[in-house]
Design an enzyme around this catalytic site. Structure first.
Site, mmCIF file in Angstrom:
data_model
loop_
_atom_site.group_PDB
_atom_site.id
_atom_site.type_symbol
_atom_site.label_atom_id
_atom_site.label_comp_id
_atom_site.label_asym_id
_atom_site.label_seq_id
_atom_site.Cartn_x
_atom_site.Cartn_y
_atom_site.Cartn_z
ATOM 1 N N PHE A 109 41.681 43.585 43.191
ATOM 2 C CA PHE A 109 42.243 42.242 43.027
ATOM 3 C C PHE A 109 43.663 42.248 42.484
ATOM 4 O O PHE A 109 44.165 41.230 42.038
ATOM 5 C CB PHE A 109 41.345 41.406 42.105
ATOM 6 C CG PHE A 109 39.935 41.316 42.583
ATOM 7 C CD1 PHE A 109 39.630 40.694 43.782
ATOM 8 C CD2 PHE A 109 38.904 41.869 41.851
ATOM 9 C CE1 PHE A 109 38.328 40.617 44.247
ATOM 10 C CE2 PHE A 109 37.600 41.795 42.293
ATOM 11 C CZ PHE A 109 37.311 41.171 43.493
ATOM 12 N N ASP A 121 30.313 46.974 37.924
ATOM 13 C CA ASP A 121 31.235 47.736 38.763
ATOM 14 C C ASP A 121 31.630 49.033 38.069
ATOM 15 O O ASP A 121 32.790 49.430 38.065
ATOM 16 C CB ASP A 121 32.477 46.899 39.088
ATOM 17 C CG ASP A 121 33.245 47.448 40.303
ATOM 18 O OD1 ASP A 121 32.632 48.175 41.122
ATOM 19 O OD2 ASP A 121 34.446 47.159 40.430
#
Length: 414
Positions: free
Chosen positions: A108, A225
């Site tokens: 991101f 994650d």
């Protein structure tokens, strides 16, 4: 036994004349067969219950010895003193986000090396502008890291939210990510390979990070994650876990789960979470097991360029972890001659338990920590050893840190 009872009954009634009723061989045979069948079913049930009990005991202890949970009770998280920066301050710190200062790229956004006005070197993460998921990650990261305190988590110094800019400021980690070292070329200018002792320290530090999130925070935090690129190394090669943009609060009930959209990185996502969306702390344990396999083998979680059957690290490694003859050949060649066989077997056992397909058979991170502590020698005062030989080079594989998202539209619950 049934035959003996029949004979006893016959003699009590004193009847030679009763032989027609009690001495029928067909009745006796049927009684014996029935009794044996019932006994066999009962023994089978007892054996099944015994096997299930032993399997659960093995999942809770790697060494056969009882492992204790942390003595401290879960506590509510506390607020930190994270700063609020202006966009101008961070533009100056990063030389207007100069490409020369890029030290990493994620799903991101990019991470830049920066120097604050007081001289502190920091890492500045710039999330992609206009990205809905990036904005959600920003909010989650600030919320989580402004409340969590552990020496095994990357510290959030501050943040900036002005106009379209979403910026996060962290402690600078001089030796980059674990992933960079595991898949280095080993040549001049590349990150050096890590030796066995350093890898075990990294394994322990990152296990303590997850133990803190799962056991010391109420409700527990599920990282969601956890992977080698999110384990960062400081100047002394101490490991800190980073990137909480996908983190999720877990259930405060024992063995509780939360249902959520499937997010994470291919190769690290636990199978039950990928299939059902049911997320528990054991999902992080699976991801930790994958990282432990990376530390042992020097292989990426998924590499379809390898020969058939070797493309997925977990499925290839799992049957080899409990076979000593196959265990040594599967290791990263850089580690040759650096470990004791008993230590290797112990680490392999831990990895095998962490990547079990059934979540219930995976250990708690507190158990993993207790099992790793004896394997990590007191080497902080001895300095960190690194291997930078050029004759042992890893196969260079490009790793894309794109996340798995079960909803292409971006709709749904995070």
């Amino acid at each position: 036994m049934a035959y003996t009872l029949l004979r006893a009954s016959s003699s009590m009634e004193g009847g030679a004349g009763d032989q027609k009723n009690g001495g029928n061989p067909v009745v006796v045979i049927l009684a014996v067969i029935t009794t044996l069948a019932v006994c066999a079913l009962f023994l089978a049930l007892l054996y099944y219950l015994y096997v299930r009990r032993k399997a659960k005991q093995n999942a809770q202890s790697f060494t056969g010895e009882p492992l204790s949970l942390p003595s401290s009770k879960p506590h509510a998280v506390e607020l930190s003193d994270a700063l609020v920066f202006s966009c101008k301050q961070l533009l100056v710190a990063t030389d207007n986000f100069n490409e020369a200062n890029v030290i990493g790229r994620g799903g991101f956004g990019s991470v830049y090396r920066g120097v604050l006005a007081d001289g502190r070197v920091v890492a500045v993460k710039q999330l992609d502008q206009g990205s809905k998921q990036g904005d959600l990650e920003f909010q989650c990261e600030v919320k989580m890291l402004s409340k969590l305190h552990s020496p095994y988590l990357l510290r959030l110094i501050g943040s900036c939210s002005e106009q379209d800019q979403r910026l996060l400021v962290y402690d600078y980690m001089a030796n980059g990510s674990l992933q960079e070292h595991l898949y280095s070329k080993g040549t001049s200018g590349s990150p050096p390979f890590l030796d066995w002792e350093t890898r075990m320290r990294v394994a322990l530090d990152s296990a303590k990070a997850l133990e803190y999130l799962h056991e010391h925070v109420n409700p527990p935090v599920i990282h969601r994650d956890f992977k080698s690129s999110n384990i960062l190394l400081d100047e002394s090669f101490n490991a800190k876990v980073s990137d909480f943009g996908l983190a999720k609060l877990g259930s405060d009930k024992v063995h509780g789960l939360v249902s959520t959209r499937v997010l994470g990185t291919h190769g690290y996502v636990a199978p039950e979470y990928a299939m059902t969306g049911h997320l528990t702390t054991k999902s992080d344990v699976y991801s930790y097991g994958v990282v432990l396999l990376e530390l042992l083998t020097g292989r990426v979680p998924v590499d379809m360029n390898r020969p058939p059957g070797e493309g997925v690290l977990v499925s290839w490694a799992l049957p080899r972890l409990t076979d000593r003859k196959k265990l040594v050949p599967m290791l990263d060649p850089v580690l040759e001659g650096q470990y004791a066989m008993k230590d290797l077997v112990q680490v392999a056992a831990i990895a095998a338990m962490c990547v079990q397909p059934e979540a219930d058979y995976r250990p708690l991170m507190a158990d993993v920590v207790q099992s790793l502590i004896p394997l990590v020698k007191s080497s902080k005062n001895q300095g960190v050893k690194i291997v930078a030989t050029t004759d042992l080079q890893h196969q260079v594989v490009t790793i894309h840190s794109s996340s798995i998202d079960s909803s292409s539209s971006g709709a749904g619950t995070n």
